[in-house]
Every structure is written in C-alpha cells, then in structure tokens.
Design an enzyme around this catalytic site. Sequence first.
Site, short mmCIF file in Angstrom:
data_model
loop_
_atom_site.label_atom_id
_atom_site.label_comp_id
_atom_site.label_asym_id
_atom_site.label_seq_id
_atom_site.Cartn_x
_atom_site.Cartn_y
_atom_site.Cartn_z
CB ALA A 117 -0.91 -0.01 1.22
CG ASN A 118 -0.07 4.67 -1.71
OD1 ASN A 118 -0.79 5.53 -1.21
ND2 ASN A 118 -0.42 3.97 -2.79
#
Length: 263
Positions: free
Chosen positions: A71-72
């Site tokens: 993810a980020n």
Amino acid sequence: IHVVGPNAGESAERGVAGPGRLAEVAEVRAAIEALLARDAGQRERKPLTGRRVVVTSGPTHEPIDPVRYIANRSSGKQGHAIAAALARLGAQVTLVPGPVVLADPPGVSTVHVETAQEMLDACLAALPADIAVCAAAVADWRVAQAAGQKLKKDGGGPPTLAMAENPDILRTLSQRQGDRPALVVGFAAETQNVVDYARAKLVKKGCDWILANDVSGGGVFGRDDNQVILVDATGAERWTVLDKQAVAERMAGRIAGHVSEGA
Ligand code: CTP
C-alpha cells in the site's frame, strides 16, 4: 437530525482503533453545506447540474497473501474533498476510493474498492461521465500471484515476490474511444522540474489537466496544505499554498468554468 461520522481510525487511547473518531471539521462543514444546499439547489440551477463525474481517491491495497498487502500513505483527503466540492456544485459524483478512514462525503455515490483492478472496473462501470478526476495514489505494481494461504517462514529465507504491472486508470480513461470523459484530470507529485514533468505526464497519459503537487518542501501525504500548479497543454498556473479543502473548491470551480465555456 442528521448524523456525520463517526469515522474509523486510531482513538485517543494508544493502540485502540475502530469506529468512534469525531468526523473531521471539513467533513462536518461539507455535510452541513450539502444539507443547506439541497433545498436551495432545488430552486436554483447549479453550474454542474446534470454532469456526471467519476473521482478516484486514496491508496490501493494489493494483496500478498490473505493477511498482507502492499500500500502507500495516501489519505484520500484531496480526492474526497474534490468529490464533495463537485457535488456541491450540482454534479452527480461517483467516488471510487481505495481503503481510507475518511467518511463517505455527503451527496456523493461512493463505491469502495481495494485493488487497482477493482478501482478501474468501478470507474469503467461509472461511464459514461462528463468529467474524470484521478486523485488516487494507485499502486503501480501488484503481486502477480497473491498466495491463497498465509505465507509461512519455512527457514528458506525471504520469499521472492514476482510483480505484475497494474492498469493505469488515468491513462485508460483518457484513451477511451467512444465514451472518453470530455475532461480528464490527473495528479502528479514532483520534487523538481514540476511543470515540465507534469506536462510530460499529461502527454504520456493523454489527459487534459494535471494538478501537480510541488512536494520539494516535504511530504504531502496526510497533510492539510498543498502547493499545487494546474498544468494543461499550453500553460501552467501556480496557486498560492492552500489547504486541501480550498484546493478542492478552486478545482471544482475551474471544472465548472471549463464545462460552462464548452456548453
Ligand atoms: N494513476 C492511475 N493509475 C495508475 C497509476 C497512476 O490512475 N495505475 C494516476 C493517479 O491517480 C494520478 C496520476 O496517474 O492522477 C499519477 O501518475 P503516476 O505516473 O503514477 O505519477 P507518479 O507516481 O508521480 O509517477 P512517477 O513516479 O513516474 O513520477
């Protein structure tokens, strides 16, 4: 009585998470404005009444196995604020967010997704649309074959993850034949040569505008203020430092102005 929130996330007690957070002030304000505008909107025609808009927001989660993902740090604040601002101007907005802790904006139809592929599918299902705003921080890569079961340490060292490229939603929408939205807006985060890089991205993807974030002074993810430059094929306009709510209002205003010019 109308209820705003509660939002989910970490609570004041360390290590405790879940629904129960006070909604952000901007969300409370947006909800009040949407309610006040609702009646007024039935009397006055707003600039984006009858226009269909699709907005992506937040990160995507790309599974590694059933319990892990890539993810980020995108919060979704900017995309959500833009979706809400466009709805206040009368647009029929479909918001497609990845996993975020923000509440669904009022007056917006929200389709929650996890992965880039799901985000693309939801955007395509929202077509035809007059306008697309791609504010999501889509993961460029996914694990080619997510494991069906949790990966275990087997003493053989770290696993090697084969990656596959995710679809580019902005490019896909920009290059649609037949049902391309008339105005496609992308985002870019750059630390140098902001306008040149943003324009190169605009050409590469085929979109009409890029809202470029100048992040040379530090991170932008999760923060409330933004130094942005609106870039199109011929010009670039540096805005003063604004919070994300104000960027959203101005962006929605620009979109409404553009749409009315073309009408
Ligand atoms: N985008 C998208 N789908 C992807 C990747 C990006 O829709 N799979 C959109 C984002 O929503 C944003 C724009 O494309 O509007 C950002 O472009 P991208 O090439 O991802 O920008 P950067 O990550 O900044 O790229 P680079 O690392 O090349 O600067």
